[in-house]
Write a protein that holds these residues in place. Sequence first.
Motif, PDB file in Angstrom:
ATOM      1  N   ASN A   1     -13.627   6.616  30.819  1.00 51.68           N
ATOM      2  CA  ASN A   1     -12.395   7.178  31.360  1.00 51.68           C
ATOM      3  C   ASN A   1     -11.539   7.771  30.238  1.00 51.68           C
ATOM      4  N   CYS A   2     -11.420   7.076  29.119  1.00 48.42           N
ATOM      5  CA  CYS A   2     -10.643   7.557  27.981  1.00 48.42           C
ATOM      6  C   CYS A   2     -11.259   8.824  27.386  1.00 48.42           C
TER       7      CYS A   2
ATOM      8  N   ARG B   1     -10.568  11.760  29.783  1.00 50.29           N
ATOM      9  CA  ARG B   1      -9.176  12.211  29.682  1.00 50.29           C
ATOM     10  C   ARG B   1      -8.952  12.962  28.384  1.00 50.29           C
TER      11      ARG B   1
ATOM     12  N   GLY C   1      -7.814  16.696  28.432  1.00 50.71           N
ATOM     13  CA  GLY C   1      -6.555  16.950  27.741  1.00 50.71           C
ATOM     14  C   GLY C   1      -6.693  18.032  26.691  1.00 50.71           C
TER      15      GLY C   1
ATOM     16  N   SER D   1      -3.777  12.136  24.267  1.00 51.82           N
ATOM     17  CA  SER D   1      -4.048  12.543  25.647  1.00 51.82           C
ATOM     18  C   SER D   1      -5.152  11.696  26.268  1.00 51.82           C
ATOM     19  N   GLY D   2      -6.078  11.200  25.465  1.00 52.63           N
ATOM     20  CA  GLY D   2      -7.144  10.356  25.998  1.00 52.63           C
ATOM     21  C   GLY D   2      -6.655   8.988  26.422  1.00 52.63           C
TER      22      GLY D   2
ATOM     23  N   GLY E   1      -3.251   9.919  28.876  1.00 44.20           N
ATOM     24  CA  GLY E   1      -3.497  10.830  29.992  1.00 44.20           C
ATOM     25  C   GLY E   1      -2.459  11.933  30.082  1.00 44.20           C
ATOM     26  N   PHE E   2      -2.122  12.334  31.304  1.00 40.70           N
ATOM     27  CA  PHE E   2      -1.183  13.426  31.536  1.00 40.70           C
ATOM     28  C   PHE E   2       0.196  13.149  30.946  1.00 40.70           C
TER      29      PHE E   2
END
Length: 64
Positions: free
Chosen positions: A6-7, A10, A14, A44-45, A48-49
Amino acid sequence: MEKILNCVMRGILGTIAMYFINAALEKAGVSVSVGINAATVLTSGILGFPGLMALYGIGFYKLL
């Protein structure tokens, strides 16, 4: 394993978003750009957003 993937995803998304946001801001004549490097990709990882928006928030703050 799922959290690591997941990281990474992202971070990749990103980085792509940073590229296109930088291009759009440059085309609009705004002199704020976030460099694509290990620190910004990790930010960003991991975040996230919201992390991506924080990077641009810092850039706009430095513009003032």
